[in-house]
Design a protein around this motif. Structure first.
Motif, short mmCIF file in Angstrom:
data_model
loop_
_atom_site.label_atom_id
_atom_site.label_comp_id
_atom_site.label_asym_id
_atom_site.label_seq_id
_atom_site.Cartn_x
_atom_site.Cartn_y
_atom_site.Cartn_z
N LEU A 226 29.27 -4.39 -11.67
CA LEU A 226 30.88 -4.07 -11.70
C LEU A 226 31.05 -3.11 -10.38
CD1 LEU A 226 32.33 -3.67 -14.15
CD2 LEU A 226 32.02 -1.42 -14.63
N ASP A 227 30.00 -2.97 -10.20
CA ASP A 227 30.01 -2.14 -8.38
C ASP A 227 29.35 -2.43 -7.74
OD1 ASP A 227 31.11 -0.51 -6.24
OD2 ASP A 227 32.03 0.96 -7.50
N SER A 228 28.83 -3.02 -7.27
CA SER A 228 27.14 -3.19 -6.59
C SER A 228 26.85 -1.86 -5.41
CB SER A 228 26.65 -4.22 -5.68
OG SER A 228 27.55 -4.10 -4.59
N ASP A 229 28.63 -1.44 -3.98
CA ASP A 229 27.65 -0.23 -3.14
C ASP A 229 27.70 0.92 -4.45
OD1 ASP A 229 27.48 -0.70 -0.87
OD2 ASP A 229 29.89 0.77 -1.11
N ALA A 230 28.54 1.17 -5.02
CA ALA A 230 28.76 2.69 -5.88
C ALA A 230 27.42 2.52 -6.53
CB ALA A 230 29.18 2.28 -6.84
N PHE A 231 27.01 1.64 -6.99
CA PHE A 231 25.39 1.13 -8.14
C PHE A 231 24.42 1.42 -7.01
CE2 PHE A 231 21.78 -0.17 -10.14
CZ PHE A 231 21.77 0.05 -11.63
N MET A 232 24.27 1.02 -5.72
CA MET A 232 23.15 1.25 -4.73
C MET A 232 23.18 2.32 -4.35
SD MET A 232 22.31 -2.45 -3.10
CE MET A 232 24.25 -2.73 -2.98
N ASP A 233 24.39 3.46 -4.06
CA ASP A 233 24.26 4.27 -3.52
C ASP A 233 23.88 5.52 -4.55
OD1 ASP A 233 25.60 4.03 -1.52
OD2 ASP A 233 28.01 4.21 -1.89
N ARG A 234 23.70 5.04 -5.82
CA ARG A 234 23.25 6.79 -6.91
C ARG A 234 21.17 6.52 -6.29
NH1 ARG A 234 24.21 4.61 -13.48
NH2 ARG A 234 22.12 6.18 -13.18
N ASP B 279 0.82 -0.81 0.13
CA ASP B 279 0.00 0.18 -0.03
C ASP B 279 0.88 0.78 -0.45
OD1 ASP B 279 0.86 0.15 2.59
OD2 ASP B 279 -0.64 -0.30 3.28
N LEU B 280 0.33 2.28 -0.04
CA LEU B 280 1.04 3.63 0.16
C LEU B 280 2.13 3.64 1.44
CD1 LEU B 280 -1.74 6.41 -1.05
CD2 LEU B 280 -0.16 5.31 -2.24
N GLU B 281 1.71 3.23 2.19
CA GLU B 281 2.17 3.23 3.41
C GLU B 281 3.67 2.33 2.94
OE1 GLU B 281 -0.88 3.13 4.24
OE2 GLU B 281 -0.57 5.64 4.68
N MET B 282 3.90 1.08 2.36
CA MET B 282 4.98 0.25 1.96
C MET B 282 5.60 0.70 1.04
SD MET B 282 4.93 -2.17 3.40
CE MET B 282 5.69 -3.91 3.52
N SER B 283 4.88 0.85 0.08
CA SER B 283 5.64 2.19 -1.00
C SER B 283 6.50 3.37 -0.47
CB SER B 283 4.93 2.97 -2.46
OG SER B 283 4.80 2.96 -3.38
N GLU B 284 6.12 4.33 0.48
CA GLU B 284 7.02 5.06 0.86
C GLU B 284 8.14 4.81 1.22
OE1 GLU B 284 7.41 8.09 -0.35
OE2 GLU B 284 9.18 8.64 1.37
N ARG B 285 8.21 3.42 2.26
CA ARG B 285 9.22 2.77 2.98
C ARG B 285 10.31 2.41 1.95
NH1 ARG B 285 6.94 -1.85 7.14
NH2 ARG B 285 5.94 -0.06 7.28
N GLY B 286 10.00 1.06 0.55
CA GLY B 286 11.01 1.10 -0.46
C GLY B 286 11.20 1.78 -1.41
N ARG B 287 10.21 3.10 -1.14
CA ARG B 287 10.79 4.03 -1.99
C ARG B 287 12.57 3.66 -2.58
NH1 ARG B 287 9.84 9.78 -3.76
NH2 ARG B 287 7.93 9.72 -2.34
N ARG B 288 13.51 3.53 -2.50
CA ARG B 288 14.52 3.17 -2.50
C ARG B 288 15.14 2.77 -2.95
NH1 ARG B 288 14.31 5.61 1.97
NH2 ARG B 288 14.56 4.08 3.31
N ILE B 289 14.66 0.82 -1.97
CA ILE B 289 14.60 0.17 -3.18
C ILE B 289 14.02 -0.18 -4.46
CG2 ILE B 289 13.87 -2.80 -2.95
CD1 ILE B 289 13.61 -1.93 0.52
N ASN B 290 12.90 0.07 -4.35
CA ASN B 290 12.43 0.06 -5.78
C ASN B 290 12.22 1.03 -6.61
OD1 ASN B 290 9.87 -1.77 -4.24
ND2 ASN B 290 8.67 -0.17 -3.59
N ASP B 291 13.14 2.04 -6.47
CA ASP B 291 13.67 2.58 -7.59
C ASP B 291 14.80 2.43 -7.99
OD1 ASP B 291 11.77 4.81 -7.13
OD2 ASP B 291 13.25 6.23 -6.07
N PHE B 292 15.63 1.43 -7.04
CA PHE B 292 16.78 0.90 -7.55
C PHE B 292 16.50 -0.23 -8.20
CE2 PHE B 292 19.06 -3.21 -5.49
CZ PHE B 292 20.01 -3.44 -6.68
N ALA B 293 15.37 -1.12 -8.05
CA ALA B 293 14.90 -1.98 -8.74
C ALA B 293 14.59 -1.65 -10.29
CB ALA B 293 13.93 -3.46 -7.63
N GLU B 294 13.58 -0.92 -9.95
CA GLU B 294 12.87 -0.92 -11.61
C GLU B 294 13.96 -0.05 -12.65
OE1 GLU B 294 10.07 2.59 -9.87
OE2 GLU B 294 8.87 0.55 -8.72
N SER B 295 14.85 0.19 -12.02
CA SER B 295 16.67 0.90 -12.34
C SER B 295 16.52 -0.61 -13.52
CB SER B 295 17.88 1.21 -12.05
OG SER B 295 18.08 0.53 -11.78
#
Lengths: 281, 119
Positions: free
Chosen positions: B46-54, B18-34
């Motif tokens: 190539l560099d998982s840490d640097a990529f997730m930092d984005r 729901d919207l609360e979960m979506s907000e909580r997961g904002r960073r994870i979902n942005d990363f995954a959708e990329s």
């Protein structure tokens, strides 16, 4: 005038697409599913002679993201590219649209029906739409039908009610019937049936519910419109709430429409259902 | 108006997105959708840490990804279809990912299915 000649409810399980790509439709585990669609394919091609398909599906955070996730979105493009869902692009011909028909549907929905849809001129399509296409149509260089994609948010709650999806079907039927070209249109509702892919309830299947749903969608769709999302998710699994999209198909055919085909197969984690229906003349 | 969430979040072992979960997961979902772009999948490898930092993933969220902790990625707001996308980065498919969420080995999970060959 354009007319609705068929209603189709079908699951859109992504593993089906992988089976098609590997050519394993005749393997013992998959033959029961694909065999059930053979009569559907010939019925659509040779008997009802479908020209256009309105496909009601959901995008699984692929072409749309939760940054902007439309509740109802309608494609308005001459061509829809095959999306990369994170695993590469499937080797399929792109989906061809019909700009003029799409524009008519969009205008009708907004002006006549007060369905204020998001209109998408650039829309890539993924398994929610492509798996039903694989199941119901054969293709060579191109698909034999043109498609109007209708995307529904069934992932991020609040999602539309079951009743709202049913009313969208009624509205789509009126859109088809006010289009002044001679076209045979099928309306396809996709997704489900029972499945849950997340949490400690992963793998939840409810065959009894699925068969009850297949009965009700045919003879008593109102009973399904009366269900809440929670009731559906409780019984059939959280991801099964996709089934509300079947009600759009059911709304697009007449109340006394009758069934032509029906199938059910639940090999792994998702109940794979099929129903086809036609207006009773 | 019928309350669509009438069971009050009481569906057992279920984390409705729901919207609360979506907000909580904002960073994870942005990363995954990329990851729908193959170039981004390559960058992660190539560099998982640097990529997730984005995508500004927290240290805990990054650890959940690297540890392949699918259940806790869901609880942290990852939409299941995005968690499937992250698992694919590690060549882990839906069924092994799901088996882990319910605490079974892949082989044990397959034994619970009707047609084990339909993977």
């Amino acid at each position: 005038m354009a007319r609705v000649v068929a209603g189709i409810g079908t699951s859109h399980v992504p593993s089906i697409g992988a089976v098609v790509d590997k050519g394993e439709q005749d393997s013992p585990a998959w033959k029961p599913l694909f065999d059930a669609y053979e009569p559907v394919k010939s019925w659509l091609a040779d008997e009802v002679k479908v020209d256009e398909v309105i496909v009601i599906y959901n995008d699984h955070a692929c072409d749309f993201s939760f940054a902007k996730y439309p509740t109802f979105a309608v494609g308005m493009s001459a061509e829809y590219e095959i999306a990369d869902e994170g695993f590469g692009v499937r080797p399929l011909p792109s989906i061809k649209g019909n700009l003029e028909f799409s524009a008519h549907i969009c205008r009708h929905l907004v002006y006549e029906e007060e369905f204020d849809i998001t209109i998408c001129r650039d829309m890539k399509v993924e398994h929610g739409l492509l798996v039903p296409m694989n199941l119901c149509f054969s293709h060579g260089e191109d698909w034999p039908v043109r498609v109007i994609p209708v995307q529904v948010n069934v992932l991020q709650h609040p999602i539309p009610t079951a009743l709202r999806c049913y009313k969208l079907g009624k509205a789509l039927r009126r859109a088809v019937e006010t289009y002044g070209h001679d076209l045979n249109v099928a309306v396809m509702g996709t997704g489900g049936m029972s499945h849950q892919l997340h949490g400690e309830r992963f793998g939840h299947l409810n065959t009894e519910f699925d068969n009850w749903f297949l009965n009700k969608i045919e003879v008593d769709p109102q009973a399904l419109c009366d269900m809440t999302h929670d009731e559906m998710m409780d019984q059939a699994g959280a991801e099964a709430v996709e089934l509300i999209m079947w009600l759009t198909m059911r709304g697009a055919i007449t109340d006394d429409a009758h069934r032509i085909h029906r199938n059910y197969y639940a090999p792994m984690t998702t109940g794979m259902g099929l129903i086809t229906m036609q207006d009773t003349l | 108006m019928v309350n669509q969430r009438n069971l009050g979040g009481s569906i057992k072992n279920t984390y409705v997105f729901d919207l609360e979960m979506s907000e909580r997961g904002r960073r994870i979902n942005d990363f995954a959708e990329s990851l729908n772009l193959s170039a981004n999948r390559d960058k992660f490898k190539l560099d998982s840490d640097a990529f997730m930092d984005r995508f500004e993933l927290t240290a805990r969220e990054k650890k959940l990804v690297i540890d392949n902790d699918w259940l806790n990625l869901v609880k942290a707001g990852g939409n299941i279809y995005n968690v499937i996308r992250i698992a694919a980065l590690f060549n882990i498919g839906l069924y092994p990912m799901g088996a882990q969420q319910i605490g079974l080995s892949y082989e044990e999970f397959l034994q619970t299915r009707n047609v084990k060959g339909a993977t």
